[in-house]
Design a protein around this motif. Sequence first.
Motif, PDB file in Angstrom:
ATOM      1  N   GLN A 289      44.753  49.796  44.058  1.00  0.00           N
ATOM      2  CA  GLN A 289      43.504  49.066  43.874  1.00  0.00           C
ATOM      3  C   GLN A 289      42.407  49.622  44.783  1.00  0.00           C
ATOM      4  OE1 GLN A 289      43.989  44.849  44.455  1.00  0.00           O
ATOM      5  NE2 GLN A 289      41.803  44.420  44.365  1.00  0.00           N
ATOM      6  N   VAL A 290      42.760  49.947  46.024  1.00  0.00           N
ATOM      7  CA  VAL A 290      41.794  50.530  46.965  1.00  0.00           C
ATOM      8  C   VAL A 290      41.323  51.887  46.467  1.00  0.00           C
ATOM      9  CG1 VAL A 290      41.473  51.416  49.304  1.00  0.00           C
ATOM     10  CG2 VAL A 290      42.746  49.282  48.940  1.00  0.00           C
ATOM     11  N   LEU A 291      42.283  52.757  46.096  1.00  0.00           N
ATOM     12  CA  LEU A 291      41.922  54.113  45.685  1.00  0.00           C
ATOM     13  C   LEU A 291      41.125  54.092  44.380  1.00  0.00           C
ATOM     14  CD1 LEU A 291      42.062  57.080  46.284  1.00  0.00           C
ATOM     15  CD2 LEU A 291      44.346  57.168  45.254  1.00  0.00           C
ATOM     16  N   ASN A 292      41.511  53.243  43.442  1.00  0.00           N
ATOM     17  CA  ASN A 292      40.742  53.125  42.197  1.00  0.00           C
ATOM     18  C   ASN A 292      39.297  52.732  42.477  1.00  0.00           C
ATOM     19  OD1 ASN A 292      42.708  53.821  40.308  1.00  0.00           O
ATOM     20  ND2 ASN A 292      43.486  51.727  40.138  1.00  0.00           N
ATOM     21  N   ASN A 293      39.118  51.821  43.410  1.00  0.00           N
ATOM     22  CA  ASN A 293      37.769  51.373  43.737  1.00  0.00           C
ATOM     23  C   ASN A 293      36.938  52.500  44.335  1.00  0.00           C
ATOM     24  OD1 ASN A 293      35.654  50.034  45.668  1.00  0.00           O
ATOM     25  ND2 ASN A 293      36.264  48.415  44.234  1.00  0.00           N
ATOM     26  N   LEU A 294      37.539  53.275  45.226  1.00  0.00           N
ATOM     27  CA  LEU A 294      36.808  54.377  45.846  1.00  0.00           C
ATOM     28  C   LEU A 294      36.449  55.448  44.815  1.00  0.00           C
ATOM     29  CD1 LEU A 294      38.690  54.814  49.259  1.00  0.00           C
ATOM     30  CD2 LEU A 294      36.691  53.399  48.723  1.00  0.00           C
ATOM     31  N   ILE A 295      37.398  55.739  43.912  1.00  0.00           N
ATOM     32  CA  ILE A 295      37.117  56.739  42.864  1.00  0.00           C
ATOM     33  C   ILE A 295      36.043  56.215  41.922  1.00  0.00           C
ATOM     34  CG2 ILE A 295      38.083  57.972  40.881  1.00  0.00           C
ATOM     35  CD1 ILE A 295      40.757  58.061  42.397  1.00  0.00           C
ATOM     36  N   SER A 296      36.140  54.943  41.530  1.00  0.00           N
ATOM     37  CA  SER A 296      35.146  54.337  40.649  1.00  0.00           C
ATOM     38  C   SER A 296      33.760  54.389  41.267  1.00  0.00           C
ATOM     39  CB  SER A 296      35.543  52.893  40.343  1.00  0.00           C
ATOM     40  OG  SER A 296      34.552  52.245  39.589  1.00  0.00           O
ATOM     41  N   GLY A 305      28.364  66.805  35.941  1.00  0.00           N
ATOM     42  CA  GLY A 305      28.388  68.187  36.406  1.00  0.00           C
ATOM     43  C   GLY A 305      28.819  68.335  37.848  1.00  0.00           C
ATOM     44  N   THR A 306      29.161  67.230  38.515  1.00  0.00           N
ATOM     45  CA  THR A 306      29.636  67.294  39.909  1.00  0.00           C
ATOM     46  C   THR A 306      31.144  67.071  39.944  1.00  0.00           C
ATOM     47  OG1 THR A 306      29.224  64.934  40.268  1.00  0.00           O
ATOM     48  CG2 THR A 306      27.430  66.439  40.778  1.00  0.00           C
ATOM     49  N   THR A 307      31.683  67.175  41.160  1.00  0.00           N
ATOM     50  CA  THR A 307      33.134  67.056  41.334  1.00  0.00           C
ATOM     51  C   THR A 307      33.457  65.940  42.316  1.00  0.00           C
ATOM     52  OG1 THR A 307      33.469  69.411  40.899  1.00  0.00           O
ATOM     53  CG2 THR A 307      35.226  68.257  42.087  1.00  0.00           C
ATOM     54  N   VAL A 308      34.484  65.171  41.998  1.00  0.00           N
ATOM     55  CA  VAL A 308      35.037  64.179  42.922  1.00  0.00           C
ATOM     56  C   VAL A 308      36.434  64.643  43.310  1.00  0.00           C
ATOM     57  CG1 VAL A 308      35.885  61.819  43.160  1.00  0.00           C
ATOM     58  CG2 VAL A 308      33.697  62.235  42.043  1.00  0.00           C
ATOM     59  N   VAL A 325      38.334  60.136  49.371  1.00  0.00           N
ATOM     60  CA  VAL A 325      37.640  60.452  48.121  1.00  0.00           C
ATOM     61  C   VAL A 325      36.284  61.039  48.490  1.00  0.00           C
ATOM     62  CG1 VAL A 325      36.687  59.538  45.976  1.00  0.00           C
ATOM     63  CG2 VAL A 325      38.826  58.594  46.889  1.00  0.00           C
ATOM     64  N   ARG A 326      36.077  62.297  48.080  1.00  0.00           N
ATOM     65  CA  ARG A 326      34.834  62.995  48.431  1.00  0.00           C
ATOM     66  C   ARG A 326      34.027  63.271  47.162  1.00  0.00           C
ATOM     67  NH1 ARG A 326      37.042  67.166  50.606  1.00  0.00           N
ATOM     68  NH2 ARG A 326      36.690  68.696  48.941  1.00  0.00           N
ATOM     69  N   ASP A 327      32.745  62.923  47.196  1.00  0.00           N
ATOM     70  CA  ASP A 327      31.899  63.163  46.027  1.00  0.00           C
ATOM     71  C   ASP A 327      30.703  64.024  46.401  1.00  0.00           C
ATOM     72  OD1 ASP A 327      29.589  61.572  46.887  1.00  0.00           O
ATOM     73  OD2 ASP A 327      30.828  59.807  46.516  1.00  0.00           O
ATOM     74  N   GLN A 328      29.939  64.410  45.380  1.00  0.00           N
ATOM     75  CA  GLN A 328      28.707  65.184  45.560  1.00  0.00           C
ATOM     76  C   GLN A 328      27.536  64.359  45.045  1.00  0.00           C
ATOM     77  OE1 GLN A 328      30.078  68.494  43.185  1.00  0.00           O
ATOM     78  NE2 GLN A 328      30.628  69.704  44.990  1.00  0.00           N
ATOM     79  N   GLY A 329      27.591  63.066  45.368  1.00  0.00           N
ATOM     80  CA  GLY A 329      26.640  62.138  44.791  1.00  0.00           C
ATOM     81  C   GLY A 329      25.398  61.909  45.618  1.00  0.00           C
ATOM     82  N   LEU A 330      24.883  60.677  45.546  1.00  0.00           N
ATOM     83  CA  LEU A 330      23.588  60.344  46.133  1.00  0.00           C
ATOM     84  C   LEU A 330      23.621  60.279  47.654  1.00  0.00           C
ATOM     85  CD1 LEU A 330      22.587  57.492  43.656  1.00  0.00           C
ATOM     86  CD2 LEU A 330      21.923  59.903  43.561  1.00  0.00           C
ATOM     87  N   GLY A 383      21.721  62.623  49.727  1.00  0.00           N
ATOM     88  CA  GLY A 383      21.434  63.805  48.923  1.00  0.00           C
ATOM     89  C   GLY A 383      22.546  64.834  48.913  1.00  0.00           C
ATOM     90  N   VAL A 384      23.568  64.652  49.730  1.00  0.00           N
ATOM     91  CA  VAL A 384      24.668  65.627  49.808  1.00  0.00           C
ATOM     92  C   VAL A 384      25.960  65.021  49.234  1.00  0.00           C
ATOM     93  CG1 VAL A 384      26.102  67.018  51.343  1.00  0.00           C
ATOM     94  CG2 VAL A 384      23.643  66.780  51.783  1.00  0.00           C
ATOM     95  N   GLY A 385      26.235  63.782  49.577  1.00  0.00           N
ATOM     96  CA  GLY A 385      27.452  63.144  49.088  1.00  0.00           C
ATOM     97  C   GLY A 385      28.129  62.321  50.162  1.00  0.00           C
ATOM     98  N   SER A 386      29.267  61.742  49.805  1.00  0.00           N
ATOM     99  CA  SER A 386      29.985  60.844  50.711  1.00  0.00           C
ATOM    100  C   SER A 386      31.473  61.161  50.695  1.00  0.00           C
ATOM    101  CB  SER A 386      29.780  59.380  50.299  1.00  0.00           C
ATOM    102  OG  SER A 386      28.411  59.051  50.243  1.00  0.00           O
ATOM    103  N   ARG A 387      32.110  60.806  51.800  1.00  0.00           N
ATOM    104  CA  ARG A 387      33.572  60.878  51.888  1.00  0.00           C
ATOM    105  C   ARG A 387      34.072  59.533  52.405  1.00  0.00           C
ATOM    106  NH1 ARG A 387      38.448  62.496  54.848  1.00  0.00           N
ATOM    107  NH2 ARG A 387      37.476  61.984  56.855  1.00  0.00           N
ATOM    108  N   PHE A 388      34.716  58.782  51.508  1.00  0.00           N
ATOM    109  CA  PHE A 388      35.371  57.543  51.910  1.00  0.00           C
ATOM    110  C   PHE A 388      36.845  57.843  52.192  1.00  0.00           C
ATOM    111  CE2 PHE A 388      31.630  55.856  49.953  1.00  0.00           C
ATOM    112  CZ  PHE A 388      31.408  54.633  50.572  1.00  0.00           C
ATOM    113  N   TYR A 389      37.367  57.268  53.265  1.00  0.00           N
ATOM    114  CA  TYR A 389      38.760  57.522  53.625  1.00  0.00           C
ATOM    115  C   TYR A 389      39.409  56.236  54.115  1.00  0.00           C
ATOM    116  CZ  TYR A 389      36.963  57.392  58.397  1.00  0.00           C
ATOM    117  OH  TYR A 389      36.361  56.988  59.571  1.00  0.00           O
ATOM    118  N   PHE A 390      40.719  56.174  53.968  1.00  0.00           N
ATOM    119  CA  PHE A 390      41.480  55.105  54.604  1.00  0.00           C
ATOM    120  C   PHE A 390      42.771  55.701  55.145  1.00  0.00           C
ATOM    121  CE2 PHE A 390      42.626  55.028  50.125  1.00  0.00           C
ATOM    122  CZ  PHE A 390      44.003  54.918  50.123  1.00  0.00           C
TER     123      PHE A 390
END
Length: 402
Positions: A289-296, A305-308, A325-330, A383-390
């Motif tokens: 449930q935690v990982l699904n939320n972070l990916i979502s 066109g970006t990668t998670v 979970v690392r993204d190239q988002g906002l 502008g670069v992205g985020s990395r959520f971790y647990f």
Amino acid sequence: MTLNIGRGQLLVIDDEEEILKALSRQFRRKHDVYTAQSADDGLRIMTEVPIQVIISDQRMPGMNGVEFFHRVKNDFPDAIRLLLTGYADIQAVIAAINDGNVFRYIPKPWDPIELETIVNEAFQRYQLIVQNRELLIELQSANALLERRVEERTAELAEANERLKRMDETKDALLGMAAHDLRTPITIIRGYGDLLLDPRTSHDEMRDFIIHIRNTAQEMLNLLNDLLDITAIQSGKINLQPDIVDVYRFVDRVIKLNHRLGEQKGITLVTELAPDLPPFMFDPNRIEQVLNNLISNAFKFSHGGTTVTVCACTLDNGEWLEISVRDQGLGISEEDQEKLFTAFQKLSPRPTGSEKSTGLGLSICKRLVELHYGEIGVESEVGVGSRFYFRLPRAFPIPFDE
């Protein structure tokens, strides 16, 4: 009241040797008798022996009996003082009694039986003083303990009241959010239902309306699930079911479930898994449930066109498992990062595909991770992205529930 005195310590002070011998013979069977021929000798003995009762003559060379007792009263206040005196000194004796320096006086010549009674009363009085002091100490100790318990209980009640207040505030917030966030989808479903009943609606339109109804119902279900989770967490009714989990299989399952969701938005979902990851014990359903939320969330705030990337590795010589979970988002500003894991927070970045958010997901994740004795965090740059971790510990207390 008669007390069981036992052997006491009796000091007799008189400048006449015969009187000392007579009193010593009379009382040595029942008490330890110490004798002194002057007030100074008596003071010396009292510094060496815990004297309980003193018999002193009034007329002695140097310091007389009243003066001696006045000094003893200050230095040895518990010792019971008896004064031997003649008729000529009776006024001085009465004054000493009134001042509290003398318990009783014994006129000369004395009656041995009467003197025996007076000495017994003196030892009883001493025992009463000691017992009263011990009782007072016990009462003071009990009172201090009671005060501490009252303070502790008051603090506990204040804390409980504060928890109740927070829970009440949470309940009000939940009800307000539920009423607000459910009104719109219910209105949408009702509207599409009316359109489905319209005979002018074509078959293709009906199919689109049903899809919209299904998607809207799913949003409502997501909201209700979040509300139920946060309510259970707030009330401490979350029960974890731990198991030994193969981390590779666990991550692979989550990736497969989320892969198509990323494709729908043109986002690639990949993994970076460290080699030789050992099994870890945790509740796979709750951590999923935690990982699904972070990916979502990564999908929600990323453009096509970006990668998670989902990563897994161990830290501290295998004592901790870190999944990120690392993204190239906002990206997220520092101000928003401070309130990320708090319930009901709506942040500045807006979903790139108009996705819905309850504002509860990350607060639920935080609590679920903490129930595993772990920690959760974020690293982000606008502008670069985020990395959520647990991070989850390899060892934790058993039983594993709350």
